[in-house]
Write a protein that holds these residues in place. Structure first.
Motif, PDB file in Angstrom:
ATOM      1  N   ASP A 290      15.934 -17.271 -18.770  1.00  0.00           N
ATOM      2  CA  ASP A 290      15.591 -16.000 -18.123  1.00  0.00           C
ATOM      3  C   ASP A 290      14.217 -15.490 -18.528  1.00  0.00           C
ATOM      4  O   ASP A 290      13.792 -14.421 -18.068  1.00  0.00           O
ATOM      5  CB  ASP A 290      16.627 -14.920 -18.471  1.00  0.00           C
ATOM      6  CG  ASP A 290      17.976 -15.169 -17.831  1.00  0.00           C
ATOM      7  OD1 ASP A 290      18.012 -15.797 -16.762  1.00  0.00           O
ATOM      8  OD2 ASP A 290      18.993 -14.735 -18.410  1.00  0.00           O
ATOM      9  N   TYR A 291      13.514 -16.235 -19.381  1.00  0.00           N
ATOM     10  CA  TYR A 291      12.238 -15.742 -19.891  1.00  0.00           C
ATOM     11  C   TYR A 291      11.274 -15.399 -18.762  1.00  0.00           C
ATOM     12  O   TYR A 291      10.651 -14.335 -18.757  1.00  0.00           O
ATOM     13  CB  TYR A 291      11.584 -16.770 -20.817  1.00  0.00           C
ATOM     14  CG  TYR A 291      10.142 -16.442 -21.130  1.00  0.00           C
ATOM     15  CD1 TYR A 291       9.821 -15.445 -22.059  1.00  0.00           C
ATOM     16  CD2 TYR A 291       9.087 -17.095 -20.468  1.00  0.00           C
ATOM     17  CE1 TYR A 291       8.501 -15.115 -22.322  1.00  0.00           C
ATOM     18  CE2 TYR A 291       7.772 -16.760 -20.731  1.00  0.00           C
ATOM     19  CZ  TYR A 291       7.481 -15.772 -21.650  1.00  0.00           C
ATOM     20  OH  TYR A 291       6.176 -15.438 -21.912  1.00  0.00           O
ATOM     21  N   ARG A 292      11.155 -16.303 -17.762  1.00  0.00           N
ATOM     22  CA  ARG A 292      10.160 -16.063 -16.704  1.00  0.00           C
ATOM     23  C   ARG A 292      10.535 -14.849 -15.869  1.00  0.00           C
ATOM     24  O   ARG A 292       9.665 -14.039 -15.516  1.00  0.00           O
ATOM     25  CB  ARG A 292      10.021 -17.300 -15.821  1.00  0.00           C
ATOM     26  CG  ARG A 292       8.897 -17.170 -14.803  1.00  0.00           C
ATOM     27  CD  ARG A 292       8.337 -18.502 -14.373  1.00  0.00           C
ATOM     28  NE  ARG A 292       7.244 -18.296 -13.449  1.00  0.00           N
ATOM     29  CZ  ARG A 292       7.386 -18.283 -12.118  1.00  0.00           C
ATOM     30  NH1 ARG A 292       8.583 -18.473 -11.596  1.00  0.00           N
ATOM     31  NH2 ARG A 292       6.351 -18.090 -11.323  1.00  0.00           N
ATOM     32  N   ALA A 293      11.811 -14.705 -15.535  1.00  0.00           N
ATOM     33  CA  ALA A 293      12.233 -13.535 -14.764  1.00  0.00           C
ATOM     34  C   ALA A 293      11.958 -12.254 -15.546  1.00  0.00           C
ATOM     35  O   ALA A 293      11.510 -11.245 -14.981  1.00  0.00           O
ATOM     36  CB  ALA A 293      13.716 -13.648 -14.418  1.00  0.00           C
ATOM     37  N   HIS A 294      12.198 -12.300 -16.852  1.00  0.00           N
ATOM     38  CA  HIS A 294      11.916 -11.126 -17.674  1.00  0.00           C
ATOM     39  C   HIS A 294      10.421 -10.840 -17.724  1.00  0.00           C
ATOM     40  O   HIS A 294       9.997  -9.671 -17.721  1.00  0.00           O
ATOM     41  CB  HIS A 294      12.459 -11.334 -19.092  1.00  0.00           C
ATOM     42  CG  HIS A 294      12.245 -10.164 -19.993  1.00  0.00           C
ATOM     43  ND1 HIS A 294      11.229 -10.118 -20.928  1.00  0.00           N
ATOM     44  CD2 HIS A 294      12.881  -8.967 -20.085  1.00  0.00           C
ATOM     45  CE1 HIS A 294      11.264  -8.959 -21.557  1.00  0.00           C
ATOM     46  NE2 HIS A 294      12.253  -8.247 -21.070  1.00  0.00           N
ATOM     47  N   ASP A 295       9.616 -11.873 -17.750  1.00  0.00           N
ATOM     48  CA  ASP A 295       8.168 -11.712 -17.753  1.00  0.00           C
ATOM     49  C   ASP A 295       7.704 -11.012 -16.477  1.00  0.00           C
ATOM     50  O   ASP A 295       6.841 -10.120 -16.510  1.00  0.00           O
ATOM     51  CB  ASP A 295       7.510 -13.095 -17.871  1.00  0.00           C
ATOM     52  CG  ASP A 295       6.024 -12.998 -18.193  1.00  0.00           C
ATOM     53  OD1 ASP A 295       5.648 -12.187 -19.063  1.00  0.00           O
ATOM     54  OD2 ASP A 295       5.242 -13.740 -17.568  1.00  0.00           O
ATOM     55  N   ILE A 296       8.325 -11.381 -15.358  1.00  0.00           N
ATOM     56  CA  ILE A 296       8.005 -10.721 -14.087  1.00  0.00           C
ATOM     57  C   ILE A 296       8.472  -9.270 -14.113  1.00  0.00           C
ATOM     58  O   ILE A 296       7.813  -8.369 -13.586  1.00  0.00           O
ATOM     59  CB  ILE A 296       8.659 -11.478 -12.911  1.00  0.00           C
ATOM     60  CG1 ILE A 296       8.106 -12.900 -12.810  1.00  0.00           C
ATOM     61  CG2 ILE A 296       8.452 -10.717 -11.604  1.00  0.00           C
ATOM     62  CD1 ILE A 296       6.624 -12.988 -12.564  1.00  0.00           C
ATOM     63  N   LEU A 297       9.618  -9.018 -14.749  1.00  0.00           N
ATOM     64  CA  LEU A 297      10.124  -7.648 -14.868  1.00  0.00           C
ATOM     65  C   LEU A 297       9.107  -6.766 -15.585  1.00  0.00           C
ATOM     66  O   LEU A 297       8.889  -5.610 -15.206  1.00  0.00           O
ATOM     67  CB  LEU A 297      11.455  -7.648 -15.615  1.00  0.00           C
ATOM     68  CG  LEU A 297      12.197  -6.310 -15.696  1.00  0.00           C
ATOM     69  CD1 LEU A 297      12.713  -5.899 -14.320  1.00  0.00           C
ATOM     70  CD2 LEU A 297      13.356  -6.391 -16.681  1.00  0.00           C
TER      71      LEU A 297
END
Length: 562
Positions: free
Chosen positions: A212-219
């Motif tokens: 989920d790191y990338r999705a969190h980065d986008i968040l």
């Protein structure tokens, strides 16, 4: 094999646009990992506390209530410099819970400057029943160490040890692979031995899975209004801020097993039992010599006779009086006389000021007492409206009148209530807007720096349905599915958007809900400020579970026009 490790530093979706952990998913994973307890420590707020508490207890997991607070070394009321540090606070008992509620309330109402801040004076006054952790690299001790000020770091650590009391302050170690963290950990271990302050292992969880790191980065890009191509944007250097299993944490801290053991030790110290659904009414003062029930009986009887005299049709007066007596008996038995009197009082004020009030709707229109008190203008008897739909001992729930006021003058009635019960005792109720399907596509598209026209075209193809989700949209709209299947960038857009869909985006204010407490709101629930008004941090259902009574003051444009 079960692990001793307990997560004590964790951000749910209530850390708005920062935490990406949904509470149902968290519960499921904690059960999967056989964890005995889990903590919630959202940034500067307690929005999710009741939701978290009930969900964890239902799953047989001990909920540890907490918050990652912002603390300023200056006065919380100082606005000359943007300076604050992180500090994790965990609740040990009911005293600690009420102290945390007050701390976070005052942080939001008195100390807000970029962040909701507390100061050392406030912390010392409300530290009883709390455990402190020194937090992440944003903590005051860690920042002093990273800046080479080790003597300051020791002084600060000693100060926190004094505030929380021996055995209730811990130096927080993390293993996120960052060089600054290695430097800080090394010094914290030395400090622990010298100052006799125990260490504890955490992982500062912001998302559930490592993937989920990338999705969190986008968040984070959505939060800050940046794109992934912005070189100056905030981002986490490490990809390790996920909900690790106990075995992973034990492996990371194999050379410091006491840091793992202390997580279980802290969990044992924390034993909070919240008494939910224990409703409290604000104090309504009847005339001298009367109790609430007698006052309600008198007003209702007099009001009914006035109503009957004004009716344009003939009725059996004895039947009305008998119905009134039965309703009043039930109201007394359920201890809701005060509720009816409070509503009667502020509607009476509205009438006295010629503020238009709706005739009544919903189940409240079935009450003859409400009709007699002019809370409603609908005679329930000729319409066969049942009082039991509004109040029923077999289905104990709070009465709830849906009351409409002129949209332009609604605030006058709220002002009257605020003056009567006290500014600190009256507040509005928070709500949360979420990243719904169309919105999340647009937000993620902007963060990925995709052409605006293309993102809008995709968003417009998502069917208009309040319950729509991105997977359902792909199923229902062939044109959308075809576009996504043919374009790798769109596939990436949907993968990320699906991971973020449904997360909380902003907190707002309920359109109608007002709560009135018997004393300052922060004695019962955490509060914040919104446009100068007090607002509960708990949403509608949670604020009622916490014990406050909701009154609906809906501003209706139709009444204004009429």
């Amino acid at each position: 094999m079960a692990s001793d490790f307990v997560h004590l530093h964790l951000h749910t979706a209530y850390s708005l646009l920062d935490g990406a952990i949904r509470i149902p998913d968290l519960v499921e994973r904690a059960v999967q990992y056989a964890m005995p307890a889990v903590a919630i420590t959202d940034h500067g707020n307690m929005f999710g506390v009741i939701d978290f508490y009930e969900s964890m207890r239902e799953a047989g997991i001990k909920p540890i209530i907490g918050c990652e607070a912002y603390i300023t070394p200056k006065s919380r009321k100082d606005r000359t410099e943007r300076l604050d540090y992180h500090l994790v606070l965990l609740v040990r008992n009911l005293t600690g819970y009420h102290n945390l509620v007050r701390l976070i309330s005052f942080a939001n109402t008195e100390g807000f400057y970029y962040h909701p801040r507390i100061d050392l004076e406030l912390l010392a006054a409300h530290s009883d029943g709390l455990i402190g952790l020194s937090a992440c690299l944003g903590g005051e001790i860690a920042r002093a160490i990273a800046a080479g000020r080790t003597d300051d770091a020791r002084r600060i650590a000693g100060r926190y040890k004094d505030i929380f009391g021996n055995g209730h302050f811990f130096l927080e170690l993390q293993e996120n692979g960052m060089q600054d963290q290695h430097t800080v950990n090394r010094e914290l271990l030395q400090m622990s031995r010298e100052l006799d302050i125990p260490i504890v292992a955490t992982n500062d969880c912001h998302y559930l899975d490592e993937s989920d790191y990338r999705a969190h980065d986008i968040l984070l890009c959505i939060r800050d209004g940046r794109t992934v191509h912005d070189p100056d944007r905030f981002r986490y250097e490490s990809q390790s801020y996920y909900f690790r299993s106990g075995e992973e944490m034990e492996h990371l801290f194999a050379d410091r097993p006491e840091a793992i053991r202390n997580t279980a030790r802290i969990a044992e110290m924390c034993d909070l039992k919240l008494e939910l659904d224990q409703h409290q009414l604000p104090q309504f003062d009847p005339p001298d010599g009367m109790d609430l029930g007698h006052h309600l009986d008198t007003l209702s009887a007099e009001g009914l006779e006035t109503r009957l005299d004004d009716l344009p049709y003939d009725v059996d007066r004895d039947a009305y009086r008998l119905r009134l007596k039965d309703e009043l008996t039930m109201i007394r038995e359920m201890d809701f006389a005060g509720y009816f009197l409070i509503v009667w009082d502020f509607i009476r004020y509205a009438h006295s000021q010629n503020i238009p009030v709706g005739p009544g709707r919903g189940s409240g229109a079935g009450s003859l007492v409400a009709y007699a008190l002019q809370i409603t203008d609908i005679d329930p008897i000729p319409h066969d409206l049942l009082f039991e739909r509004f109040l029923n001992p077999a289905r104990v729930s709070m009465p709830d009148f849906d009351i409409d006021f002129c949209k332009d003058r609604r605030d006058e009635v709220i002002g009257y209530v605020t003056n009567k019960y006290g500014e600190s005792s009256v507040g509005q109720i928070t709500t949360f807007s979420t990243l719904k399907s169309k919105l999340v596509i647009r937000d993620v598209g902007r963060a990925l720096d995709l052409p605006l026209q293309e993102v809008n075209t995709i968003a417009k193809l998502i069917p208009d349905d309040l319950k729509m989700t991105l997977p359902k949209a792909l199923e229902q709209e062939p044109r959308l599915k075809s576009m996504v299947e043919k374009n790798a960038e769109y596939q990436d857009l949907f993968r990320i958007a699906e991971r973020l869909e449904g997360l909380n985006r902003h907190s707002g204010v309920h359109a109608a809900g007002i709560v009135i407490a018997n004393g300052p709101l922060w004695d019962t629930v955490p509060v914040k400020c919104e446009d100068g008004h007090m607002v509960t941090q708990y949403a509608k259902n949670d604020v009622e579970k916490a014990g406050l009574i909701k009154f609906d003051f809906l501003g209706l444009k139709t009444l204004t026009v009429i």
